[in-house]
Design an enzyme around this catalytic site. Structure first.
Site: not given
Ligand code: DX5
Ligand code: ZN
Length: 214
Positions: A7, A32, A34, A36, A66, A68, A141, A146, A149, A179-181, A201-202
């Site tokens: 991401s 990926h 994102d 928003m 993705h 959102m 998710m 949103g 990190g 997806d996420g964390g 992502g992070s």
């Molecule tokens: C959150 C996104 C994720 C997020 C993942 O709404 O859909 O893709 O950026 O980032 P990390 O891996 O840092 O949780």
């Molecule tokens: Zn995402």
């Protein structure tokens, strides 16, 4: 199946070329993206123009978009035009309106693009069942959508397992993406629960910035 999707939500665009080159050299197959709108989720990110400029670097990533956003149908064609390989939108879009969701799935497939449905942490997988015969990917998710990190929500593991068991029982050719964390601490458990693709992502970007092994 062990695929990673990076991401770029929290990327520093001044370093984008270096990051893309690093991801590519580490054979990360998916990017990926994102999107928003500040309405479906509080945060605002980037549009199809940014994807188009990234695709112009000619790296052969799978562009994993993705959405959102409150009205994904409004944006889908722009992202397909910009080079999206997979378009994933939320089952919560249009307040779960089945007709609108089915028609958008059909539209994306008619364009020859892979289609995914994403599900927020609090939404039950039963909301996906009607769509599973028609989609290519489910994006679970494991954080509230949103922001990057955030911390992985542990109860996601049971959700992944339940969905995997159902997909296997029905023999649907569907990828499960999480997806996420996601980090190296939880990636093994997430894969064992049934994930085919891990979005990070992070964790991934921080490792690249530090120049350490991913
Ligand atoms: C959150 C996104 C994720 C997020 C993942 O709404 O859909 O893709 O950026 O980032 P990390 O891996 O840092 O949780
Ligand atoms: Zn995402």
């Amino acid at each position: 199946m062990n695929l990673i999707s990076c991401s770029i939500l929290n990327i520093n665009f001044l370093e984008i070329k270096r990051i893309l080159a690093k991801l590519y050299s580490h054979k990360i197959p998916l990017l990926h993206f994102d999107v928003m709108d500040g309405n479906f989720v509080d945060n605002l990110s980037f549009g199809a123009g940014v994807l188009k400029s990234i695709v112009s670097y000619k790296y052969k990533f799978v562009y994993d978009v993705h959405l959102m956003v409150s009205d994904p149908a409004k944006l889908v064609d722009d992202f397909i035009q910009a080079g999206a390989s997979i378009i994933t939108f939320h089952v919560e879009s249009y307040d779960f309106d089945k007709i609108k969701i089915f028609s958008l799935i059909k539209h994306i497939k008619e364009k020859g693009i892979k289609v995914g449905l994403s599900i927020k942490p609090k939404t039950d997988i039963s909301c996906l069942v009607d769509y599973l015969p028609y989609i290519d990917l489910v994006l679970i998710m494991s954080v509230e959508p949103g922001y990057g990190g955030q911390k992985f929500i542990e109860s996601s593991l049971l959700k992944i397992k339940k969905l995997k068991d159902y997909i296997k029982e029905k023999n649907y050719p569907i990828y499960i993406s999480v997806d996420g964390g996601v980090t190296s601490e939880n990636s093994k458990a997430i894969r064992e629960a049934g994930a085919d693709i891990l979005v990070s992502g992070s964790y991934l970007l921080n490792n690249i910035r530090k120049g350490s092994k991913m």
